[in-house]
Design a protein around this motif. Structure first.
Motif: not given
Length: 423
Positions: A188-191, A158-163
């Motif tokens: 850009a590297s959410a997953i 759910l984090d809106p900005s974490a790499a």
């Protein structure tokens, strides 16, 4: 008489003279031609305005559906969005002339909760036609947008900005049968993959951000990860957090052989608090009020059915060694489907990576926490599943998930479906 006879000749010649006849006809017809052109131009202008307004209605319905897909449910809020978008498209009558319904009240999609209908009224003064008719020209255009069904997700960050909101590393082997992974991060590297020996198999992956699979670990059933998508709604956002009342000491939780604590609240002192005994839980809610860590360690187990473990006050949970955590969430009631619940505002992190694995039927739900998970479903019955929903989620070790949660009491997160104009 002679004078009259003299006039008849010129008059007769005049009436029989055909020179200039076309000019006379044109002079007589010109007002009608001009009127016809004026009417044609005016009706063409009406049609142009209708088309422009239809485009505005289309955009308004689509935008309102996007908001609904992202979790906005209030018709007044959806109408406000539609009004702003319609105004950009040329609509000028404000809230008095716009009607929004979700679900629509009529048409082919009447009663469909996945549809949003918008109608725009328009009024414009007459021009040439005002010579013959009074009153303004009034017409209404409408559009309906439909949100197509999304796909179930077993894992949601759910984090809106974490790499690396969802991260897969080491020699991880994760298998998701019939479901997706989803990260709400715009990074850009959410997953992200972090290990060459890892494998993650899923139907698909979706995120508003991007996917960094430089190690080539994603084995997806879709042609490519879905990036730039709408965030996935938190399926348990409306579930209230348990009320923390008077808390007993943590030692009372482990008293006995095996320990059989009753549901209630237990204080977790700062530092590491190891539970190295067998614990048999009865159904109910167990509250662990921090700020310390609850560590499950040794060749022991914690079992229970109809159980919710709630962590707050900074309390965290770590499973390591050969400890066996085998619990099942309630299948009804307030905490239906939630086996582990981390506070939304002050929960600690969860490291569920014991050597024997973790077998949790239901959701690990910790929206403000980092969740590291290793688990298996080998002993699960039909309709029993695991969900992992955290602020961020890291897989380290093997894990198995199944989309069949019919006997788990859970609510599936669903990836955002497509939106199309249907009326």
């Amino acid at each position: 008489m002679k004078r009259t006879r003299n006039l008849r000749g010129p008059l007769a010649a005049f009436f029989h003279d055909e020179n200039g006849a076309a000019a006379i006809v044109m002079a007589l017809m010109l007002p009608l031609l001009i009127a016809g052109l004026a009417f044609g131009a005016e009706t063409g202008f009406w049609e142009l305005q209708r088309r422009k307004l239809q485009n505005a209605a289309d955009m308004a319905a689509h935008s309102a559906a996007m908001q609904k897909r992202s979790g906005v449910s209030s018709e007044s809020d959806l109408k406000s969005v539609a009004e702003v978008v319609a105004a950009v498209g040329g609509y000028k009558l404000g809230s008095a002339g716009i009607t929004l319904a979700s679900p629509p009240a009529g048409g082919a999609y009447a009663g469909d909760a996945s549809a949003v209908s918008v109608a725009l009224n328009h009024s414009m003064p007459r021009r040439f036609s005002a010579i013959f008719l009074s009153g303004n020209i009034n017409f209404t255009v409408s559009a309906t947008a439909l949100i197509s069904a999304g796909d179930p997700a077993c894992v949601l960050a759910l984090d809106p900005s974490a790499a690396g909101a969802i991260s897969v590393g080491g020699s991880t082997d994760v298998t998701l049968t019939g479901c997706n992974i989803a990260a709400n991060s715009s990074s850009a590297s959410a997953i992200q993959s972090t290990g060459n020996g890892a494998t993650l198999e899923a139907d698909c992956a979706s995120t508003p951000g991007g996917v960094d699979d430089s190690h080539g670990i994603l084995d997806l059933g879709c042609s490519a990860p879905q990036t730039g998508t709408a965030p996935v709604s938190d399926p348990y956002a409306s579930v209230p957090e348990p009320t923390v009342g008077s808390c007993s000491s943590l030692s009372s939780f482990t008293s006995g052989n095996p320990a059989t604590p009753a549901p209630g609240c237990f204080s977790v002192p700062s530092g590491t608090n190891t539970i190295g005994s067998n614990v048999e839980l009865s159904s109910g809610t167990y509250i662990f009020n921090g700020p310390g860590e609850v560590r499950l360690n040794g060749n022991k187990s914690m079992t229970g059915t109809g159980v919710t473990l709630y962590f707050t006050g900074g309390a965290s949970l770590k499973v390591n060694g050969n400890f066996d955590l085998d619990i099942k969430a309630p299948t009804s009631g307030t905490y239906s489907g939630i086996a582990i619940f981390g506070s939304r505002t002050n929960g600690g992190d969860f490291d569920l990576t014991g050597n024997s694995g973790v077998a949790i039927v239901g959701a690990v739900y910790a929206p403000d926490s980092d969740v590291t998970y290793t688990g298996n479903t080998a002993g699960f019955g039909v309709g029993e599943c695991t969900q992992v929903i955290g602020g961020t989620v890291t897989f380290w070790g093997s894990a198995e998930f199944d989309t069949d949660c019919s006997n788990s009491g859970t609510t599936h997160p669903t990836t955002a479906g497509g939106i199309k104009l249907v009326e």
